[in-house]
Design a protein around this motif. Structure first.
Motif, PDB file in Angstrom:
ATOM      1  N   UNK A   1       0.801  -1.212   0.000  1.00 49.32           N
ATOM      2  CA  UNK A   1       0.000   0.000   0.000  1.00 49.32           C
ATOM      3  C   UNK A   1       0.842   1.274   0.000  1.00 49.32           C
ATOM      4  N   UNK A   2       2.034   1.205  -0.580  1.00 47.71           N
ATOM      5  CA  UNK A   2       2.883   2.373  -0.646  1.00 47.71           C
ATOM      6  C   UNK A   2       3.769   2.574   0.566  1.00 47.71           C
TER       7      UNK A   2
ATOM      8  N   UNK B   1      17.315  15.196   1.747  1.00 44.99           N
ATOM      9  CA  UNK B   1      17.294  13.744   1.497  1.00 44.99           C
ATOM     10  C   UNK B   1      15.910  13.155   1.733  1.00 44.99           C
ATOM     11  N   UNK B   2      15.267  13.572   2.809  1.00 46.26           N
ATOM     12  CA  UNK B   2      13.920  13.065   3.093  1.00 46.26           C
ATOM     13  C   UNK B   2      12.967  13.479   1.970  1.00 46.26           C
ATOM     14  N   UNK B   3      13.038  14.739   1.555  1.00 45.47           N
ATOM     15  CA  UNK B   3      12.185  15.205   0.455  1.00 45.47           C
ATOM     16  C   UNK B   3      12.499  14.462  -0.840  1.00 45.47           C
ATOM     17  N   UNK B   4      13.788  14.213  -1.102  1.00 44.70           N
ATOM     18  CA  UNK B   4      14.182  13.487  -2.306  1.00 44.70           C
ATOM     19  C   UNK B   4      13.627  12.063  -2.296  1.00 44.70           C
TER      20      UNK B   4
ATOM     21  N   UNK C   1       7.030   9.016  -4.961  1.00 43.26           N
ATOM     22  CA  UNK C   1       5.861   9.507  -5.705  1.00 43.26           C
ATOM     23  C   UNK C   1       6.075   9.395  -7.211  1.00 43.26           C
ATOM     24  N   UNK C   2       7.303   9.658  -7.665  1.00 44.61           N
ATOM     25  CA  UNK C   2       7.610   9.566  -9.095  1.00 44.61           C
ATOM     26  C   UNK C   2       7.471   8.134  -9.596  1.00 44.61           C
ATOM     27  N   UNK C   3       7.909   7.176  -8.799  1.00 47.47           N
ATOM     28  CA  UNK C   3       7.787   5.766  -9.198  1.00 47.47           C
ATOM     29  C   UNK C   3       6.340   5.332  -9.300  1.00 47.47           C
ATOM     30  N   UNK C   4       5.480   5.896  -8.483  1.00 46.37           N
ATOM     31  CA  UNK C   4       4.076   5.498  -8.455  1.00 46.37           C
ATOM     32  C   UNK C   4       3.198   6.323  -9.401  1.00 46.37           C
ATOM     33  N   UNK C   5       3.727   7.442  -9.928  1.00 43.60           N
ATOM     34  CA  UNK C   5       2.934   8.325 -10.789  1.00 43.60           C
ATOM     35  C   UNK C   5       2.735   7.692 -12.165  1.00 43.60           C
ATOM     36  N   UNK C   6       1.559   7.894 -12.750  1.00 40.72           N
ATOM     37  CA  UNK C   6       1.340   7.385 -14.109  1.00 40.72           C
ATOM     38  C   UNK C   6       2.197   8.148 -15.102  1.00 40.72           C
ATOM     39  N   UNK C   7       2.494   7.498 -16.213  1.00 41.57           N
ATOM     40  CA  UNK C   7       3.307   8.134 -17.258  1.00 41.57           C
ATOM     41  C   UNK C   7       2.561   9.331 -17.831  1.00 41.57           C
TER      42      UNK C   7
ATOM     43  N   UNK D   1       4.038  13.745 -14.402  1.00 45.50           N
ATOM     44  CA  UNK D   1       5.327  13.432 -13.792  1.00 45.50           C
ATOM     45  C   UNK D   1       6.329  14.575 -13.893  1.00 45.50           C
ATOM     46  N   UNK D   2       6.089  15.534 -14.793  1.00 46.26           N
ATOM     47  CA  UNK D   2       7.067  16.599 -15.041  1.00 46.26           C
ATOM     48  C   UNK D   2       7.428  17.394 -13.790  1.00 46.26           C
ATOM     49  N   UNK D   3       6.459  17.844 -12.981  1.00 49.52           N
ATOM     50  CA  UNK D   3       6.847  18.580 -11.769  1.00 49.52           C
ATOM     51  C   UNK D   3       7.640  17.717 -10.782  1.00 49.52           C
ATOM     52  N   UNK D   4       7.310  16.446 -10.700  1.00 48.61           N
ATOM     53  CA  UNK D   4       8.055  15.554  -9.813  1.00 48.61           C
ATOM     54  C   UNK D   4       9.481  15.358 -10.316  1.00 48.61           C
ATOM     55  N   UNK D   5       9.637  15.211 -11.623  1.00 48.18           N
ATOM     56  CA  UNK D   5      10.977  15.078 -12.201  1.00 48.18           C
ATOM     57  C   UNK D   5      11.813  16.321 -11.908  1.00 48.18           C
TER      58      UNK D   5
END
Length: 121
Positions: free
Chosen positions: A4-5, A46-49, A55-61, A65-69
């Motif tokens: 569950x994340x 580091x915690x934020x990273x 979140x980036x791994x779980x985000x749909x393509x 994803x651009x703001x997370x990248x």
């Protein structure tokens, strides 16, 4: 098994180790405000990273994803610059130049990988 994340025990152990070491570094550097600030900013970055990577791994393509990248690249750039500065400060000139070249190369490569390179369909 779907968690569950939530992180497993190994990432949690790593986080506890990181937190303990940062706490000890702050305690031992209590007379040096710049060292305390360095440790605190590095810890929070580091915690934020780690959170943004999760979140980036779980985000749909797609465009979502651009703001997370951008955030992941920005945080990794911040950490690279911070640690390059600290390491270069204790190196001889040729070593400091090498540290900065490698650090800046890492930043440029990360930018290329996140924003320029396109995978083949």
């Amino acid at each position: 098994m779907d968690r569950g994340g939530r992180p497993g025990w190994l990432p949690s152990l790593g986080f506890a180790f990181l937190s303990f070491n940062c706490g000890m570094a702050i305690y031992r550097s209590s007379g040096d405000p710049s060292a305390v600030a360095f440790v605190a900013v590095a810890y929070l970055a580091l915690i934020a990273l780690f959170r943004c990577l999760h979140l980036l791994e779980r985000a749909p393509a797609g465009q979502a994803r651009a703001p997370l990248k951008a955030t992941v690249w920005g945080l990794s750039t911040l950490l690279t610059l911070m640690f390059s500065y600290k390491v270069a400060a204790i190196m001889p000139l040729w070593g400091a130049v090498g540290v900065w070249v490698i650090g800046l190369g890492t930043i440029v490569a990360g930018f290329y990988a996140f924003f320029v390179h396109r995978e083949a369909p």
